[in-house]
Design a protein around this motif. Structure first.
Motif, mmCIF file in Angstrom:
data_model
loop_
_atom_site.group_PDB
_atom_site.id
_atom_site.type_symbol
_atom_site.label_atom_id
_atom_site.label_comp_id
_atom_site.label_asym_id
_atom_site.label_seq_id
_atom_site.Cartn_x
_atom_site.Cartn_y
_atom_site.Cartn_z
ATOM 1 N N TYR A 133 -9.539 -46.342 -5.065
ATOM 2 C CA TYR A 133 -9.696 -45.825 -6.426
ATOM 3 C C TYR A 133 -8.370 -45.316 -6.940
ATOM 4 N N ALA A 134 -8.243 -45.248 -8.255
ATOM 5 C CA ALA A 134 -7.061 -44.663 -8.888
ATOM 6 C C ALA A 134 -7.389 -43.229 -9.275
ATOM 7 N N GLY A 135 -6.551 -42.316 -8.859
ATOM 8 C CA GLY A 135 -6.765 -40.910 -9.157
ATOM 9 C C GLY A 135 -5.454 -40.187 -9.367
ATOM 10 N N ALA A 136 -5.554 -38.986 -9.863
ATOM 11 C CA ALA A 136 -4.366 -38.175 -10.125
ATOM 12 C C ALA A 136 -4.179 -37.157 -9.009
ATOM 13 N N ALA A 137 -2.933 -36.984 -8.604
ATOM 14 C CA ALA A 137 -2.618 -35.930 -7.638
ATOM 15 C C ALA A 137 -2.625 -34.598 -8.361
ATOM 16 N N ILE A 138 -3.138 -33.584 -7.703
ATOM 17 C CA ILE A 138 -3.211 -32.254 -8.304
ATOM 18 C C ILE A 138 -2.039 -31.425 -7.801
ATOM 19 N N GLY A 139 -1.173 -31.052 -8.735
ATOM 20 C CA GLY A 139 0.001 -30.253 -8.366
ATOM 21 C C GLY A 139 -0.361 -28.790 -8.148
ATOM 22 N N HIS A 174 -2.517 -42.833 -9.281
ATOM 23 C CA HIS A 174 -2.066 -43.590 -8.118
ATOM 24 C C HIS A 174 -3.277 -44.059 -7.317
ATOM 25 N N ILE A 175 -3.040 -45.029 -6.448
ATOM 26 C CA ILE A 175 -4.133 -45.646 -5.691
ATOM 27 C C ILE A 175 -4.350 -44.890 -4.386
ATOM 28 N N TYR A 176 -5.619 -44.525 -4.155
ATOM 29 C CA TYR A 176 -6.033 -43.855 -2.924
ATOM 30 C C TYR A 176 -6.993 -44.770 -2.161
ATOM 31 N N LEU A 177 -7.011 -44.580 -0.852
ATOM 32 C CA LEU A 177 -7.896 -45.332 0.024
ATOM 33 C C LEU A 177 -8.629 -44.364 0.932
ATOM 34 N N ILE A 178 -9.916 -44.604 1.138
ATOM 35 C CA ILE A 178 -10.699 -43.738 2.015
ATOM 36 C C ILE A 178 -11.733 -44.589 2.751
ATOM 37 N N PRO A 179 -11.965 -44.327 4.051
ATOM 38 C CA PRO A 179 -13.027 -45.056 4.758
ATOM 39 C C PRO A 179 -14.391 -44.727 4.166
ATOM 40 N N PRO A 185 -8.689 -38.956 1.955
ATOM 41 C CA PRO A 185 -8.075 -40.120 1.309
ATOM 42 C C PRO A 185 -6.573 -40.142 1.544
ATOM 43 N N TRP A 186 -5.998 -41.336 1.678
ATOM 44 C CA TRP A 186 -4.553 -41.423 1.783
ATOM 45 C C TRP A 186 -3.981 -42.218 0.622
ATOM 46 N N LEU A 187 -2.747 -41.894 0.281
ATOM 47 C CA LEU A 187 -2.084 -42.422 -0.899
ATOM 48 C C LEU A 187 -1.424 -43.763 -0.579
ATOM 49 N N LEU A 188 -1.748 -44.775 -1.387
ATOM 50 C CA LEU A 188 -1.122 -46.087 -1.211
ATOM 51 C C LEU A 188 0.097 -46.269 -2.098
ATOM 52 N N THR A 189 0.080 -45.669 -3.282
ATOM 53 C CA THR A 189 1.191 -45.807 -4.220
ATOM 54 C C THR A 189 1.640 -44.427 -4.668
ATOM 55 N N SER A 190 2.857 -44.334 -5.110
ATOM 56 C CA SER A 190 3.395 -43.057 -5.593
ATOM 57 C C SER A 190 4.513 -43.343 -6.577
ATOM 58 N N GLY A 191 5.072 -42.282 -7.153
ATOM 59 C CA GLY A 191 6.195 -42.464 -8.057
ATOM 60 C C GLY A 191 5.907 -41.983 -9.455
ATOM 61 N N ILE A 192 6.742 -42.443 -10.389
ATOM 62 C CA ILE A 192 6.699 -41.930 -11.758
ATOM 63 C C ILE A 192 5.846 -42.797 -12.680
ATOM 64 N N TYR A 193 5.224 -43.856 -12.131
ATOM 65 C CA TYR A 193 4.409 -44.751 -12.943
ATOM 66 C C TYR A 193 2.940 -44.655 -12.537
ATOM 67 N N SER A 194 2.066 -45.031 -13.465
ATOM 68 C CA SER A 194 0.627 -45.045 -13.186
ATOM 69 C C SER A 194 0.180 -46.430 -12.749
ATOM 70 N N VAL A 228 -0.255 -54.267 -3.718
ATOM 71 C CA VAL A 228 0.196 -53.391 -2.639
ATOM 72 C C VAL A 228 -0.464 -53.828 -1.343
ATOM 73 N N ASP A 229 0.323 -53.863 -0.276
ATOM 74 C CA ASP A 229 -0.182 -54.132 1.070
ATOM 75 C C ASP A 229 -0.748 -52.833 1.621
ATOM 76 N N ILE A 230 -2.020 -52.805 2.011
ATOM 77 C CA ILE A 230 -2.638 -51.539 2.394
ATOM 78 C C ILE A 230 -2.147 -51.029 3.744
ATOM 79 N N GLU A 231 -1.495 -51.872 4.525
ATOM 80 C CA GLU A 231 -0.970 -51.417 5.815
ATOM 81 C C GLU A 231 0.466 -50.929 5.699
ATOM 82 N N THR A 232 1.305 -51.690 5.005
ATOM 83 C CA THR A 232 2.726 -51.322 4.905
ATOM 84 C C THR A 232 3.043 -50.515 3.658
#
Length: 659
Positions: A133-139, A174-179, A185-194, A228-232
């Motif tokens: 899922y795509a979600g926002a990180a909470i600062g 950003h894209i999160y992945l969860i079993p 959940p762990w973050l697959l993408t990060s940075g200054i873009y959505s 995005v490659d979910i492993e690398t």
């Protein structure tokens, strides 16, 4: 004793009926074709709000379970579980056999507006093991001074309304992945873009998505497909083209990614003139291959056939919205589901043999239907509005075509008043759609029926600029707001008056929302033939709109460049410029937190009209966003429509006039 005539007296749509109408959407058929989940929107009178209910329906037993308020996202590949999201962003998984739900993760939304076709989806991996899922990180950092707002980008506003903050935060999606079994959940993408609009590869190794990674993503409306490659966590760009890309969908065989795209050099995050078309790309990247240009219609809602040979989609065509499919090898397009009405959403069954779709007609709110025996028969699944409809007389809309001032063929519809008597003449209300690139037609619109029940005939028209008639027609308003489209509308009014002697040319009214509100404001500066006008969420000053709207890019797209290079042209087509010519009484309705068409647009028009001595009134709806949207609070919706009808009753003169 009550006479037969009194017993049979027809009753049209009333203000009280507005809270009785139930809206349906977002159908998801389970892989075994035995359950359907959909969304039912109902009014909550006590809370003065709308509830979006998740309804699970057994297709065999027709037994339903309401899972709560929120949105259903996806079935598990084996069809035993359903992923859904509550109103507060909590993701849950419902197990059909156990009739139980378990919490999965908390998804945090971003207040930033991306574009009108960005998919806010949560997706189940094809191997059944993970949710993305795509979600926002909470600062955690707090602003230094809560009383001061520092603005450093262009897209600093949100859509507003329904208690939302009207200013965007700094968070990106950003894209999160969860079993599916739960965990962190762990973050697959990060940075200054959505990142948004996600789709899994069939082997569950990659996720394709949309992202605007230009140097100035809040200014330059361009976007590309990435994966995005979910492993690398390696991110690769798959497309490189001018224009906007939307809603990628990986093919079942993994050989292609389909998407919607435009190719214009100046993009806009709302209401583009350019029609979206289906493009096909290789999952490793490369050139676009457009599939649907030959149809010359605006494409939406793409779905792959299980074979990977066909892509199904919907497109508007002369007031109807139909389901088509395109063969990806030959680019041959076929109509799959046609007929009078507007299909808004659909899904295919697991075999690809039949469809579930949402359809409305001009005098029937949307319901869900199911095709049988390879489309040979159609069954209505839901009956959300059947009971109260049986007590109503809702007039159907009759279509007509006419030649406009320059010979262009234009389509319109006429709705007669409820209980029409042959010996009477009736006033006529012109209703104008928004966009400017929306399309009227055989869809259900409450306004038409409220006015019809109040004793008015209603005419609505698709002037140039509307979609559903080809790209050339849709381009008809570019650099020319209020030009050809205004003449189309006037020609259409003249046509129906000439064709129907029971219409009273001396008693005309006009109304519209958003761009329709703009056209209402424009019309009263160009002619005095209308006895009253109601502008809802309308534009009045294109110069100030270009600098205050969330959709500043709309002016750049429509008028061909930066607003500051086109101020003369924007002012030329601004109703405010000609306000001294207005004599028509006009009611201005507007949401307080409308960032799409800011409230100041109504204020500017109102002040000028008042100073010019025109009969006018400005009504602001506190906490409300833009226009006739479905989530307008029930009491505000009732008030808005009551005021509209009362204004026409006062100034259009509804006293019966026998021939």
């Amino acid at each position: 004793m009550i006479s037969m005539e009194e017993k049979a007296a027809p009753q049209g749509l009333t203000i009280d009926d507005l809270t009785r109408i139930k809206k349906v959407g977002a159908p998801l058929l389970s892989p075994a074709n035995d359950f359907l989940v959909y969304q039912r929107s109902v009014a909550d009178a006590d809370e003065n709000d709308w509830q979006d209910l998740i309804v699970l329906l057994s297709l065999d037993a027709r037994a339903e379970t309401v899972l709560g308020k929120g949105t259903a996202h996806a079935w598990s590949p084996d069809g035993k579980e359903l992923l859904y999201e509550t109103e507060n962003g909590a993701l849950h998984i419902y197990t059909v056999q156990n009739i139980e739900s378990r919490f999965l993760a908390q998804r945090h939304a971003s207040s930033r507006f991306i574009n009108h076709l960005a998919a806010d989806n949560c997706i189940w991996s094809p191997d059944g093991t993970h949710i993305a899922y795509a979600g926002a990180a909470i600062g955690t950092a707090e602003p230094e001074n809560q009383a001061i707002r520092v603005i450093d980008d262009l897209l600093y506003k949100t859509k507003g309304g329904r208690g939302r903050d009207t200013y965007a935060g700094s968070e990106q999606l950003h894209i999160y992945l969860i079993p599916v079994t739960g965990g962190t959940p762990w973050l697959l993408t990060s940075g200054i873009y959505s990142e948004h609009s996600l789709t899994w590869s069939p082997d569950s190794r990659h996720i394709a998505f949309i992202s605007n990674r230009t140097e100035q993503p809040d200014d330059i409306q361009q976007s590309e497909v990435w994966k995005v490659d979910i492993e690398t966590k390696t991110v690769i760009q798959l497309t490189d083209q001018k224009g906007l890309t939307y809603q990628p969908a990986w093919s079942p065989d993994g050989k292609h990614i389909a998407l919607l795209a435009t190719s214009g050099p100046i993009g806009t995050n709302d209401s583009p003139a350019e029609d979206t078309h289906i493009a096909l790309i290789d999952p490793c990247g490369g050139a676009f291959r457009y599939l649907t240009k030959s149809l010359n219609r605006r494409i939406e809602h793409i779905r792959w056939h299980p074979s990977g040979r066909y892509i199904y989609f919907i497109a508007g065509d002369r007031g109807d919205t139909l389901i088509y499919r395109v063969d990806i090898e030959t680019s041959i397009i076929e109509t799959i589901q046609e007929g009078t009405g507007c299909i808004s959403e659909f899904c295919l069954d697991a075999e690809g043999e039949n469809l579930v779709f949402v359809k409305s007609q001009s005098n029937r709110p949307a319901e869900i239907f199911h095709t049988k025996n390879q489309h040979a028969a159609i069954e209505q699944i839901t009956q959300e509005n059947t009971a109260w409809l049986a007590t109503k007389t809702l007039q159907p809309a009759g279509t007509f075509w006419f030649d406009s001032f320059d010979g262009t063929r234009v389509q319109g519809w006429l709705v007669p008043p409820v209980g029409q008597e042959q010996t009477k003449k009736y006033p006529l209300i012109l209703v104008i759609h928004g966009g400017p690139h929306n399309m009227f037609g055989q869809d259900f619109d409450e306004r038409m029926h409220l006015l019809s029940a109040a004793g008015y005939a209603v005419v609505y028209i698709n002037p140039r600029g509307s979609h559903g008639y080809g790209q050339k027609f849709t381009n008809g308003t570019l650099t020319n707001w209020g030009g050809g489209d205004f003449q189309d509308l006037m020609a259409g009014v003249d046509f129906v008056l000439d064709q129907h002697a029971w219409l009273d040319a001396a008693r005309l009214g006009v109304t519209g929302q958003s761009y329709g509100g703009y056209m209402t404001n424009w019309i009263v500066t160009q002619t005095s033939r209308f006895k009253a006008a109601v502008a809802d969420g309308g534009l009045s000053n294109l110069v100030s709109f270009a600098g205050t709207s969330l959709y500043y890019s709309l002016m750049e797209s429509e008028f061909g460049g930066r607003a500051f290079d086109r101020f003369d042209l924007l002012w030329q087509w601004s109703p405010l410029r000609n306000v001294s010519q207005v004599t028509t009484p006009i009611l201005l309705l507007h949401g307080e937190t409308d960032n799409e068409v800011p409230f100041s647009q109504a204020e500017e028009m109102y002040v000028a009209l008042k100073k010019a001595g025109v009969k006018t009134k400005l009504v602001q709806y506190k906490g409300e966003g833009h226009g006739w949207r479905p989530d307008l609070k029930p009491r505000n919706k009732a008030d808005l429509n009551t005021r509209m009808i009362a204004w026409f009753d006062t100034y259009v003169t509804t006293t019966s006039n026998e021939q």
